[in-house]
Scaffold this active site. Structure first.
Site, short mmCIF file in Angstrom:
data_model
loop_
_atom_site.label_atom_id
_atom_site.label_comp_id
_atom_site.label_asym_id
_atom_site.label_seq_id
_atom_site.Cartn_x
_atom_site.Cartn_y
_atom_site.Cartn_z
N ILE A 1 0.83 -1.23 0.00
CA ILE A 1 0.00 0.00 0.00
C ILE A 1 0.86 1.27 0.00
CG2 ILE A 1 -2.18 -0.87 0.92
CD1 ILE A 1 -1.22 -0.05 3.74
N LYS B 1 -3.76 2.80 14.05
CA LYS B 1 -5.13 2.64 13.53
C LYS B 1 -5.94 3.92 13.77
CE LYS B 1 -5.55 -1.16 11.43
NZ LYS B 1 -6.20 -1.28 10.12
N TYR C 1 0.03 -0.21 17.61
CA TYR C 1 -1.01 -0.62 16.65
C TYR C 1 -2.27 0.22 16.85
CZ TYR C 1 -4.76 -3.51 14.71
OH TYR C 1 -5.87 -3.95 14.02
C1 UD1 Z 1 -7.88 -8.42 19.37
C2 UD1 Z 1 -7.21 -8.36 18.01
C3 UD1 Z 1 -6.60 -7.02 17.78
C4 UD1 Z 1 -7.68 -5.97 17.96
C5 UD1 Z 1 -8.33 -6.10 19.33
C6 UD1 Z 1 -9.52 -5.15 19.39
C7 UD1 Z 1 -6.49 -10.54 17.25
C8 UD1 Z 1 -5.36 -11.49 17.13
N1 UD1 Z 1 -6.22 -9.40 17.90
O1 UD1 Z 1 -6.89 -8.36 20.41
O2 UD1 Z 1 -6.06 -6.93 16.47
O3 UD1 Z 1 -7.11 -4.71 17.87
O4 UD1 Z 1 -8.82 -7.41 19.52
O5 UD1 Z 1 -10.09 -5.15 20.65
O6 UD1 Z 1 -7.59 -10.77 16.79
N2 UD1 Z 1 -5.95 -15.65 25.06
C9 UD1 Z 1 -5.83 -16.82 25.78
N3 UD1 Z 1 -5.17 -17.87 25.20
C10 UD1 Z 1 -4.63 -17.81 23.95
C11 UD1 Z 1 -4.75 -16.60 23.22
C12 UD1 Z 1 -5.42 -15.52 23.81
O7 UD1 Z 1 -6.29 -16.92 26.92
O8 UD1 Z 1 -4.07 -18.81 23.50
C13 UD1 Z 1 -6.69 -14.53 25.66
C14 UD1 Z 1 -5.89 -13.24 25.69
O9 UD1 Z 1 -5.07 -13.18 26.82
C15 UD1 Z 1 -7.02 -12.20 25.69
C16 UD1 Z 1 -8.13 -12.87 24.86
O10 UD1 Z 1 -7.82 -14.26 24.84
O11 UD1 Z 1 -7.47 -11.97 26.99
C17 UD1 Z 1 -8.22 -12.36 23.44
O12 UD1 Z 1 -6.91 -12.36 22.88
P1 UD1 Z 1 -6.64 -12.19 21.32
O13 UD1 Z 1 -7.50 -13.09 20.53
O14 UD1 Z 1 -5.17 -12.27 21.10
O15 UD1 Z 1 -7.18 -10.73 20.96
P2 UD1 Z 1 -7.07 -9.30 21.69
O16 UD1 Z 1 -5.85 -9.18 22.50
O17 UD1 Z 1 -8.39 -9.05 22.33
#
Ligand code: UD1
Length: 308
Positions: free
Chosen positions: A58, A148, A144
């Site tokens: 981009i 954004k 990030y």
């Molecule tokens: C997500 C987005 C991010 C966005 C944000 C908006 C992704 C990867 N990230 O971040 O781009 O800006 O939402 O609110 O979609 N967790 C576990 N086990 C795991 C992985 C994660 O317990 O194996 C927990 C994390 O600690 C967190 C939750 O799941 O509390 C969500 O994590 P994750 O899916 O990485 O997304 P966000 O950090 O919310």
């Protein structure tokens, strides 16, 4: 029947990515689609017939040229990882700020009818209250989130100063089977599903009581489709969520149940910088766009079981 010559021309940046690729699927029969993608993150093996795919960044000159050759720009391309942005804020800003600005500058000098920017709920930082409305203070916790927010501010400024028909959405936690589980930055849903399929324990960071508003990519595509048709949306920012929240612990058990995996969950220390509670208020999108999320979480998770 419409021919390619009288069809609306839509440029989808990041058209091979999670959101972009589903947009291509939803729009390619109604519009002439060009995909601009640097192939940095894709699980897509083939695009539908008739789509022009240009491999470029981009930030490149060709991206600006492509903007001028299209009627509508849907800008989904971005550096998308919060963790990666913490490690390399410059790389993040170069893509998300300067890449977006490159497209906006070209759009200002053309006669496009819509510029849609995909922002993120990360712009809010740690919510002071939930559900989060669009007017909630924006106080990002990561480069990030800052990049954004910066892209959003440019879009809105270009609307005010130059009359650019731009609008933005702030997605909460998007999921789809096209999110790459092998990517260490992938979201919790693809990580949990990957584990469940291998009959291994999903790992919960913290005590599992943290909440997220998980939204299916199909609902995101629906919202973008509504934006395409709505002039009142120009100059506006919309939350893109379901308005429902789920704890990470509930999510883990739902996934283990769907994949019939008889394993216990495992706990690890909380991730630094993790947001505790997150849930969107989507009253604005309901009112202005007529948006209504259609995919309940369990149903959206079943799609993973069917697709793999
Ligand atoms: C997500 C987005 C991010 C966005 C944000 C908006 C992704 C990867 N990230 O971040 O781009 O800006 O939402 O609110 O979609 N967790 C576990 N086990 C795991 C992985 C994660 O317990 O194996 C927990 C994390 O600690 C967190 C939750 O799941 O509390 C969500 O994590 P994750 O899916 O990485 O997304 P966000 O950090 O919310």
């Amino acid at each position: 029947m419409s021919t390619e010559s009288n069809m609306q021309r839509i440029l989808i940046t990041g058209g091979l990515g999670q959101v972009g690729s589903y947009l291509v699927d939803a729009l390619h029969e109604k519009a002439s689609i060009t995909v601009l993608d640097n192939f940095s993150s894709t699980t897509r093996e083939a695009v539908p017939h008739g789509i022009h795919v240009i491999k470029a960044d981009i930030k490149d000159r060709i991206a600006a040229d492509l903007v001028k050759q299209n009627d509508v720009i849907i800008h989904t391309a971005a550096q998308i990882s919060v963790t990666a942005s913490m490690e390399d804020p410059l790389f993040d800003a170069q893509n998300n700020v300067f890449g977006t600005l490159n497209l906006l500058e070209a759009a200002r000098r053309s006669s496009i009818s819509k510029f849609i920017y995909i922002s993120s709920a990360a712009v809010y930082g740690n919510p002071l209250y939930t559900p989060v409305t669009e007017s909630h203070p924006q106080d990002p916790l990561s480069p990030y989130g800052v990049s954004k927010l910066s892209g959003e501010k440019y879009c809105m400024m270009y609307h005010k100063a130059f009359g650019l028909p731009s609008c933005c959405i702030r997605p909460f936690n998007i999921y789809s089977p096209r999110q790459d589980p092998g990517n260490p930055y992938s979201g919790v849903i693809s990580r949990f599903i990957d584990k469940a399929k291998a009959e291994q324990s999903p790992i919960i960071f913290g005590d599992g009581t943290q909440t997220r508003d998980f939204i299916s990519v199909h609902d995101i595509v629906d919202m973008i489709t509504l934006l395409l048709e709505n002039e009142d949306a120009n100059g506006q920012v919309f939350n893109a969520g379901t308005g429902n929240s789920t704890t990470v612990s509930e999510l883990a058990h739902m996934i283990l149940n769907i994949f019939d995996a008889d394993v216990p969950v495992q706990y690890m220390p909380e991730r630094p910088g993790d947001i505790k509670y997150s849930c969107s208020d989507i009253a604005k999108a309901r009112k202005i766009l007529g948006f209504e999320p259609k995919v309940p979480l369990r149903e959206g998770l079943m799609e993973f079981a069917e697709s793999k």
